[in-house]
Design an enzyme around this catalytic site. Structure first.
Site, PDB file in Angstrom:
ATOM      1  N   LYS A 192       0.812  -1.213   0.000  1.00  0.00           N
ATOM      2  CA  LYS A 192       0.000   0.000   0.000  1.00  0.00           C
ATOM      3  C   LYS A 192       0.850   1.271   0.000  1.00  0.00           C
ATOM      4  O   LYS A 192       0.334   2.359  -0.224  1.00  0.00           O
ATOM      5  CB  LYS A 192      -0.963  -0.014   1.165  1.00  0.00           C
ATOM      6  CG  LYS A 192      -2.006  -1.123   0.995  1.00  0.00           C
ATOM      7  CD  LYS A 192      -3.125  -1.023   1.983  1.00  0.00           C
ATOM      8  CE  LYS A 192      -4.205  -2.032   1.684  1.00  0.00           C
ATOM      9  NZ  LYS A 192      -3.794  -3.411   2.020  1.00  0.00           N
TER      10      LYS A 192
HETATM   11  C1  LIG Z   1      -4.574  -4.430   1.825  1.00  0.00           C
HETATM   12  C2  LIG Z   1      -3.855  -5.723   1.765  1.00  0.00           C
HETATM   13  C3  LIG Z   1      -4.308  -6.772   0.958  1.00  0.00           C
HETATM   14  C4  LIG Z   1      -5.597  -6.694   0.182  1.00  0.00           C
HETATM   15  O1  LIG Z   1      -5.544  -5.775  -0.861  1.00  0.00           O
HETATM   16  P1  LIG Z   1      -6.906  -5.214  -1.500  1.00  0.00           P
HETATM   17  O2  LIG Z   1      -6.493  -4.227  -2.515  1.00  0.00           O
HETATM   18  O3  LIG Z   1      -7.691  -4.625  -0.364  1.00  0.00           O
HETATM   19  O4  LIG Z   1      -7.604  -6.406  -2.073  1.00  0.00           O
HETATM   20  C5  LIG Z   1      -3.535  -7.911   0.890  1.00  0.00           C
HETATM   21  N1  LIG Z   1      -2.399  -8.040   1.600  1.00  0.00           N
HETATM   22  C6  LIG Z   1      -1.948  -7.055   2.391  1.00  0.00           C
HETATM   23  C7  LIG Z   1      -0.708  -7.281   3.175  1.00  0.00           C
HETATM   24  C8  LIG Z   1      -2.651  -5.861   2.496  1.00  0.00           C
HETATM   25  O5  LIG Z   1      -2.197  -4.902   3.278  1.00  0.00           O
END
Ligand SMILES: *Cc1c(COP(=O)(O)O)cnc(C)c1O
Length: 429
Positions: free
Chosen positions: A107
């Protein structure tokens, strides 16, 4: 480029206005009116381009001139200034490691891009911007780090108390300054519901510019396309199957967007934990959001995945087309744990629980259908306490994590009550 609301009531807006608003007033999600295509020449040669050039070229049509090229290139450069290695785990499976950024999860890219876009757009605004974000673990840390110290911006983060890991909690609560962290007695879905309510609260909105930094914001969502180009840049051989550990489905939706614009991918797999709304939809065509359940892969504990509607939009709501490109599976905590142990002993590779869900879904698929594939390793194993319980090690602790333990932790406990959130927001105006 214009953006329409998936609920089709709110008017079309530019990239800039979509970023500033976060969500349309009709509570749909912004979606581009056209899906840009990359030229055959570009697709034939992007493997020799730098990551920052790829990022710039991919995002530019979506920004549609709202940021001048020079500033946009600089934003792209800052966004992707760490590595995205593709690491072979077995003979047929490679991990795209997305955890080499400042908060050790994928993210970081969306959060860094969005914070820099907002900074650009806020330059000549007198008014303060409040960024409100509900997090199931990783978003908050990435957003807080992305916006920390940015002038004229206040960040308010809501996370479910007791449902994030030690390292995640430290990343959320130790920045201070313009970052305020609320620890909510409830689930991630409760956090998300309160955030959505605030973003639709005309009383607050008339007094301050409030925006969301969740993956629903186009500036968080769209740059996630970069990963898929970086994966293919390092891949040799036939079109891979690409498996995405999914919760709110923003990352996968952006991957499919990259594919629609020309990136060769044989098939996408949505790997979910026990929160299986989408796998059930792919079987039954019935979409039934549920309360989320807690799992080992807590950043994917989402019972009502906001971004799935964007995937439906990409396919024009034609189920048969969607079904051809996407498979969705649910992986239990037992299978996740077994996979972490198995991959550690077989391949000496430490999976975090989210990556393990992806690896399991991908390997099962390849065992049945053949071929080779890539799964996204979405976070560093050190972020999850369960990894050392299961494997007896979390691997090397990256620099920066140890320092967190010496910092002061500050957060405000709140109930699942909109009034308490509103009081905090108003105090920031
Ligand atoms: C947010 C997150 C996900 C999921 O991603 P999305 O875009 O919400 O489907 C998977 N793994 C980790 C470590 C995350 O932080």
């Amino acid at each position: 480029m214009q953006y329409f609301s998936t609920n089709r009531v709110s008017p079309h807006v530019s990239f800039r206005d979509a970023v500033l608003a976060g969500q349309p007033a009709d509570k749909g999600l912004y979606f581009p009116t056209e899906l840009p295509r990359l030229t055959p020449d570009w697709l034939a040669s992007f493997r020799s381009l730098s990551n920052e050039q790829i990022a710039f070229d991919v995002i530019r049509p979506y920004v549609g001139g709202d940021i001048d090229d020079e500033s946009l290139y600089e934003i792209a450069r800052e966004t992707v200034n760490f590595s995205f290695p593709l690491v072979a785990v077995t003979e047929t499976i490679a991990a795209l490691e997305l955890f080499h950024g400042p908060t050790l999860a994928f993210k970081d890219v969306g959060a860094r891009f969005m914070s820099r876009c907002l900074r650009h757009f806020s330059r000549n605004r007198a008014e303060k911007t409040i960024v409100l974000v509900a997090t199931s673990g990783d978003t908050g840390g990435a957003v807080a780090a992305g916006f920390h110290g940015v002038e004229n911006i206040e960040v308010v983060i809501l996370y479910p108390k007791g449902k994030v890991s030690k390292v995640q909690e430290l990343q959320l609560t130790t920045l201070g300054g313009n970052v305020t962290t609320l620890e909510l007695h409830g689930t991630f879905d409760d956090c998300q519901a309160l955030a959505k309510r605030a973003l639709a609260d005309t009383d607050i909105m008339s007094r301050v510019h409030l925006t969301s930094a969740n993956s629903i914001n186009v500036a968080r969502w769209l740059p996630q396309q970069f990963y898929y180009f970086y994966a293919l840049k390092q891949w040799e051989g036939d079109e891979p199957v690409v498996c995405v550990p999914s919760g709110n489905f923003g990352n996968l939706a952006s991957g499919i967007l990259a594919h629609i614009s020309g990136l060769p991918v044989r098939k996408f797999i949505a790997a979910c934990n026990a929160n299986d709304v989408v796998p059930r939809f792919m079987d039954s065509q019935t979409y039934e959001p549920r309360d989320s359940v807690s799992t080992l892969s807590n950043a994917m504990d989402v019972g009502s995945p906001s971004n799935f509607v964007r995937i439906l939009e990409i396919f024009g709501h034609r189920f048969a087309d969607l079904k051809e490109k996407l498979e969705a599976v649910s992986v239990s905590d037992e299978a996740t744990t077994a996979t972490m142990r198995d991959v550690f002993s077989r391949c000496n590779y430490i999976l975090d629980p989210h990556g393990a869900v992806g690896f399991r879904a991908l390997e099962d698929h390849l065992n049945e259908s053949g071929g080779r594939g890539i799964f996204l390793e979405t976070a560093h194993p050190v972020k999850f306490d369960s990894v050392s319980d299961i494997l007896g090690t979390q691997g090397d602790v990256p620099p920066g994590v140890l320092e967190l333990f010496d910092k002061e932790r500050v957060s405000i406990e709140v109930d699942n009550d909109y009034g308490q959130l509103k009081d905090v927001l108003v105090s920031k105006i």
